[in-house]
Design an enzyme around this catalytic site. Structure first.
Site, PDB file in Angstrom:
ATOM      1  N   ASP A  15      53.119  80.149  36.004  1.00 59.82           N
ATOM      2  CA  ASP A  15      54.037  79.257  36.723  1.00 59.82           C
ATOM      3  C   ASP A  15      53.499  78.916  38.117  1.00 59.82           C
ATOM      4  OD1 ASP A  15      56.335  77.722  36.870  1.00 59.82           O
ATOM      5  OD2 ASP A  15      57.549  79.339  37.706  1.00 59.82           O
ATOM      6  N   ARG A  19      54.025  73.384  42.347  1.00 62.54           N
ATOM      7  CA  ARG A  19      54.102  73.741  43.774  1.00 62.54           C
ATOM      8  C   ARG A  19      52.716  73.809  44.405  1.00 62.54           C
ATOM      9  NH1 ARG A  19      57.628  78.792  42.595  1.00 62.54           N
ATOM     10  NH2 ARG A  19      57.011  78.190  40.491  1.00 62.54           N
ATOM     11  N   ARG A  28      51.435  66.354  40.441  1.00 60.04           N
ATOM     12  CA  ARG A  28      51.607  67.592  39.661  1.00 60.04           C
ATOM     13  C   ARG A  28      50.485  67.784  38.632  1.00 60.04           C
ATOM     14  NH1 ARG A  28      56.496  70.177  39.652  1.00 60.04           N
ATOM     15  NH2 ARG A  28      56.138  70.829  37.518  1.00 60.04           N
ATOM     16  N   HIS A  32      48.231  71.117  37.119  1.00 60.84           N
ATOM     17  CA  HIS A  32      48.010  71.530  35.728  1.00 60.84           C
ATOM     18  C   HIS A  32      46.504  71.617  35.431  1.00 60.84           C
ATOM     19  CE1 HIS A  32      52.237  71.364  35.060  1.00 60.84           C
ATOM     20  NE2 HIS A  32      52.333  70.051  35.087  1.00 60.84           N
ATOM     21  N   TRP A  64      61.012  70.226  27.708  1.00 56.71           N
ATOM     22  CA  TRP A  64      61.268  68.843  27.273  1.00 56.71           C
ATOM     23  C   TRP A  64      62.149  68.123  28.280  1.00 56.71           C
ATOM     24  CZ3 TRP A  64      58.709  66.680  23.288  1.00 56.71           C
ATOM     25  CH2 TRP A  64      58.204  67.512  22.282  1.00 56.71           C
ATOM     26  N   LEU A 126      38.885  88.550  21.021  1.00 58.00           N
ATOM     27  CA  LEU A 126      40.147  88.381  21.749  1.00 58.00           C
ATOM     28  C   LEU A 126      41.001  87.361  21.002  1.00 58.00           C
ATOM     29  CD1 LEU A 126      41.896  88.568  24.468  1.00 58.00           C
ATOM     30  CD2 LEU A 126      40.593  86.597  25.227  1.00 58.00           C
ATOM     31  N   ARG A 183      54.080  87.353  35.814  1.00 59.00           N
ATOM     32  CA  ARG A 183      54.588  86.025  36.136  1.00 59.00           C
ATOM     33  C   ARG A 183      54.047  85.623  37.494  1.00 59.00           C
ATOM     34  NH1 ARG A 183      59.829  82.706  34.740  1.00 59.00           N
ATOM     35  NH2 ARG A 183      59.429  80.912  36.075  1.00 59.00           N
ATOM     36  N   ARG A 189      62.198  85.904  36.962  1.00 65.04           N
ATOM     37  CA  ARG A 189      62.976  85.592  35.755  1.00 65.04           C
ATOM     38  C   ARG A 189      62.032  85.451  34.566  1.00 65.04           C
ATOM     39  NH1 ARG A 189      64.323  80.722  39.050  1.00 65.04           N
ATOM     40  NH2 ARG A 189      62.732  79.173  38.602  1.00 65.04           N
ATOM     41  N   SER A 191      62.651  83.244  31.851  1.00 64.65           N
ATOM     42  CA  SER A 191      62.607  81.868  31.350  1.00 64.65           C
ATOM     43  C   SER A 191      62.410  81.787  29.831  1.00 64.65           C
ATOM     44  CB  SER A 191      61.522  81.071  32.080  1.00 64.65           C
ATOM     45  OG  SER A 191      61.741  81.079  33.471  1.00 64.65           O
ATOM     46  N   GLU A 202      55.582  96.444  31.046  1.00 62.96           N
ATOM     47  CA  GLU A 202      55.556  96.606  32.504  1.00 62.96           C
ATOM     48  C   GLU A 202      55.526  95.197  33.101  1.00 62.96           C
ATOM     49  OE1 GLU A 202      55.578  99.542  34.256  1.00 62.96           O
ATOM     50  OE2 GLU A 202      55.937 100.493  32.314  1.00 62.96           O
TER      51      GLU A 202
END
Ligand code: IPE
Ligand code: IPE
Ligand code: MG
Length: 246
Positions: A15, A19, A28, A32, A64, A126, A183, A189, A191, A202
């Site tokens: 996340d 920002r 934005r 990404h 969405w 992996l 996160r 949170r 989400s 953890e």
């Protein structure tokens, strides 16, 4: 660091792309793009550390609700990235899986996903799980429906339904639960991410925005993970017996 303290499965909520871009006066989409770079570096770091499963949140069922332009950019971008990264990931033994309601994604994205999954299906270094159009509640609903069908057909008695059986019908059926949930972006949170699977994971929240996430930070988190005591509902052995304390 001893190899025994390396977690088997790391899950990440990537996340903060928007920002990161806004702080630089960029669109934005630039966040990404830089986020994709961070993911590439993270995959490499996981391989080098011997982590077996990396599960990243790419697009949620709630995403969405973003402006149509951002949603369509994200799909085109993911499609482009799969094509671009596939050869190297394949060379490096990375298996790609896409988990979520894949059937509701645009056809062109589904085609790219099928190709990537097929080409990398035998890779074993992996497993990279890319959660796309993923929502944990939707996943649990899908599992409940699958079990309900068996009950309706008469092949399953509701009394026989176990935790293992429900887990076995999640998209993550054949994966161990994540040892760590990271996160980025500073929000405490989940989400709608892996609600069932993170029962004993953890949790690490870092203020760093995803595009700034580095292998060094991942290593630091994993070192700290090695020092945490996971009790899984039990008690610290050094406390001794309750009889002695009484
Ligand atoms: C995460 O970054 C990427 C996706 C959800 C696709 P965001 O786009 O949510 O970035 P912020 O949270 O707005 O900074
Ligand atoms: C979670 O980030 C989803 C992904 C990283 C794909 P969001 O930006 O969508 O989550 P909220 O809106 O902060 O809860
Ligand atoms: Mg966000």
């Amino acid at each position: 660091m001893s190899s025994t303290s390396v977690p088997q499965h790391v899950a990440i909520v990537m996340d903060g792309n928007g920002r990161w871009a806004r702080e630089r006066g960029l669109p934005r989409a630039a966040g990404h793009k830089q986020g994709a770079e961070a993911l590439r570096n993270t995959v490499k770091a996981c391989r080098e550390m011997g982590i077996r499963y990396l599960t990243v949140y790419v697009f949620s069922t709630e995403n969405w609700s973003r402006p149509e332009g951002e949603v369509s950019f994200l799909f085109k971008f993911v499609q482009h990235l799969i094509g671009q990264e596939l050869p190297e990931l394949n060379r490096n033994g990375v298996r790609m899986r896409f988990l979520g309601r894949i059937q509701d994604l645009p056809q062109s994205v589904q085609a790219e996903i099928r190709k990537a999954e097929e080409k990398t299906q035998h890779n074993q270094v992996l497993t990279l799980n890319l959660m796309m159009n993923y929502g944990s509640r939707a996943e649990i609903v899908d599992a409940a429906r699958a079990l309900a069908v068996q009950v309706k057909q008469g092949s399953l008695d509701p009394e026989q339904i176990t935790e293992e059986m429900l887990a076995g019908h999640l998209y993550t059926a054949d994966l161990p639960d994540p040892d760590i949930l990271i996160r980025t972006g500073g929000n405490f949170r989940v989400s709608n991410y892996l609600l069932w699977q993170i029962a004993y994971s953890e949790i690490w929240v870092t203020d760093i925005y995803w595009p700034d996430f580095t292998p060094a930070l991942l290593k630091q988190i994993i070192d700290e993970f090695g020092a945490r005591e996971r009790r899984f509902g039990s008690i610290d052995n050094s406390f001794g017996s309750i009889a002695r304390a009484a």
